[in-house]
Design an enzyme around this catalytic site. Structure first.
Site, short mmCIF file in Angstrom:
data_model
loop_
_atom_site.label_atom_id
_atom_site.label_comp_id
_atom_site.label_asym_id
_atom_site.label_seq_id
_atom_site.Cartn_x
_atom_site.Cartn_y
_atom_site.Cartn_z
N HIS A 162 -56.56 -32.64 30.95
CA HIS A 162 -55.72 -32.04 32.01
C HIS A 162 -54.24 -32.27 31.73
CE1 HIS A 162 -59.50 -31.97 34.40
NE2 HIS A 162 -59.67 -33.14 33.80
N SER A 283 -29.79 -22.75 17.49
CA SER A 283 -29.41 -21.80 18.52
C SER A 283 -28.04 -21.23 18.18
CB SER A 283 -29.37 -22.49 19.88
OG SER A 283 -28.53 -21.78 20.78
N LYS A 289 -29.19 -27.60 19.40
CA LYS A 289 -30.61 -27.24 19.41
C LYS A 289 -31.28 -27.32 18.05
CE LYS A 289 -32.93 -26.16 22.31
NZ LYS A 289 -33.16 -24.91 23.03
N GLU A 296 -43.83 -21.76 17.45
CA GLU A 296 -43.89 -20.81 18.58
C GLU A 296 -44.35 -19.43 18.12
OE1 GLU A 296 -40.26 -21.35 21.30
OE2 GLU A 296 -39.80 -22.43 19.47
#
Ligand code: ARG
Length: 465
Positions: A162, A283, A289, A296
């Protein structure tokens, strides 16, 4: 202008350009060219053996096919498909090109053959090759995982259910979990190979042929075990394609979930791992970043692969038996899934190699006293307490811990005994996170002895496969 058609004879007027453009598949089925030539070679050899072509005619056609092999290799190298794409499909290209070179003998190539059995045989041959490549790529990913498992045997991490901290495992145990997923993927794809052992060639359009087409001969030449059993079934069958897309979707689901784990783990909130700088992107706006875009994108590309399975199932579900032109679309799904998988797996391998562990943060997470709550309950069970009672006792201890935040190792034996009289000094061994894994007894658990043994076994298995 519309192109010449293999089937023009019956028509008074040429096909209109709008329909010609719409029905054409050469822009994508050109990827089958190698297999189309293979199938045509086998067919020519068979036609000669059966007396449907003279030796000279067969020689000419084989020479032409060999020339086309060179020509299409060139097209591939130069990415120059203009001429191919002028034809309706790759099958038409091959036939018209042979006709251009040798004249009337090319008119005999299609004897006893239809594009319906031809496209099936081409696609099965294509898929067989892709499966081999995928198996190699998957094995490479598994090798990278074994390496990390070997490196990370001594690193204890929380396992989650969970997405809440559950119990302790080793990081090696996690890498080996991924190994198992990919092993099942490999087995599934290997199993599919069993259903690619029958040759569709010679099924014709849907009802075979009155000509003496020797299907056993072409099956053998093309490396199939035997011809398929039923011509109607053969030209309408895309089960193997659906199976591949299903297997691919499951495989990508594994990739996607592992990417999700690693994305979470390299967030500041977890900070369990780091990816090499050279594997991450930045970024354009925020100077600080460092993003795991490769992970992804692998997760993102799973959407297309799952979609292809849905598309293909939807494509097939309403078709009457036999071939329908709808089936031309199947190749779009097939190619996209195969290409995505073959593109993703080497990236995954590289990203896995580039994972390093932030020991401090991992150790801090693993030191959470709640992660040994189950161990404490099992300690009570080992000392004669019924599990349900032990569960309740530790539950009450957890309540106290949540109020005081005093870790178990700072409790006194008396404090433990206030919850149950069987607690002894020995409980302090239990609450030490490092001992939890060593005390695991069940097969498949993260006991480091099991893990070491497993790594040895898998290493050997990989050498052989
Ligand atoms: N381009 C077609 C396909 O991909 C080849 C078979 C066409 N057959 C036909 N009778 N129109 O399925």
């Amino acid at each position: 202008m519309t192109t010449q058609k293999l089937w023009a004879g019956r028509f008074q007027n040429p096909l209109e350009e709008i329909i010609d453009n719409f029905t054409r598949s050469s822009s994508f089925d050109r990827k089958l060219w190698r297999y189309d030539l293979q199938g045509s070679c086998a067919h020519v050899l068979m036609l000669e053996q059966q007396g449907l072509l003279t030796h000279h005619e067969a020689e000419q056609l084989l020479q032409g096919i060999s020339f086309l092999h060179k020509e299409l290799t060139r097209c591939e190298t130069d990415n120059d498909w203009k001429e191919v794409e002028r034809q309706e499909d790759i099958h038409s290209y091959v036939e018209f090109k042979l006709k251009e070179m040798f004249g009337p003998v090319a008119d005999k190539l299609h004897t006893g053959r239809s594009r319906n059995d031809q496209v099936a045989v081409d696609t099965v041959l294509y898929l067989r090759d892709q499966l081999r490549l995928m198996d190699w790529r998957l094995r490479d990913v598994q090798r990278a995982l074994i390496k990390l498992a070997d490196r990370d045997i001594a690193i204890t991490i929380p396992a989650y259910t969970h997405l809440q901290r559950a119990q302790l495992v080793s990081l090696a145990h996690y890498w080996l979990a991924l190994y198992e997923m990919f092993q099942r993927d490999r087995l599934r794809l290997k199993d599919l190979e069993k259903r690619l052992q029958l040759s569709p060639l010679g099924s014709g359009a849907v009802a075979g042929s009155t000509l003496p087409i020797d299907r056993k001969f072409t099956a053998k030449v093309l490396g199939f075990r035997a011809p398929t059993a039923n011509s109607i079934d053969t030209v309408g069958d895309r089960d193997w394609l659906l199976e591949f897309l299903g297997n691919g979707a499951i495989l990508m689901t594994h990739v996607s979930r592992l990417c999700e784990d690693l994305i979470l783990w390299c967030s500041s909130e977890f900070n369990f791992i780091q990816l090499e700088d050279s594997l991450c992107t930045g970024s354009s706006l925020m100077p600080h970043k460092k993003n795991p875009d490769a992970l992804e994108l692998m997760r993102g590309k799973t959407a297309g692969v799952v979609g292809n399975l849905m598309s293909a199932l939807t494509l097939m579900k309403g078709l009457p038996s036999g071939y329908s032109r709808d089936m031309q679309e199947d190749k779009l799904f097939l190619f996209q899934t195969a290409e995505t998988l073959l593109g993703v797996l080497p990236v995954l391998e590289r990203v896995i190699q580039g994972v390093s562990v932030n020991r401090e943060d991992v150790n801090a997470a693993a030191a959470d006293p709640l992660l040994v709550a189950t161990d404490i309950a099992e300690y009570l069970v080992s000392n004669g307490v019924a599990f349900r009672e032990a569960h309740a006792v530790v539950g009450r201890m957890v309540q106290e811990y949540l109020k005081t935040r005093k870790p178990w190792r700072e409790w006194t034996v008396e404090a433990f005994q206030a919850y149950h009289p069987v607690f002894r000094e020995s409980v302090f061994e239990i609450v030490n996170p490092d001992s939890s894994l060593r005390r695991k007894k069940t097969l498949g658990s993260p006991n480091p002895d099991f893990i070491r043994q497993k790594i040895k076994e898998l290493d050997e298995e990989l050498q052989e496969s």
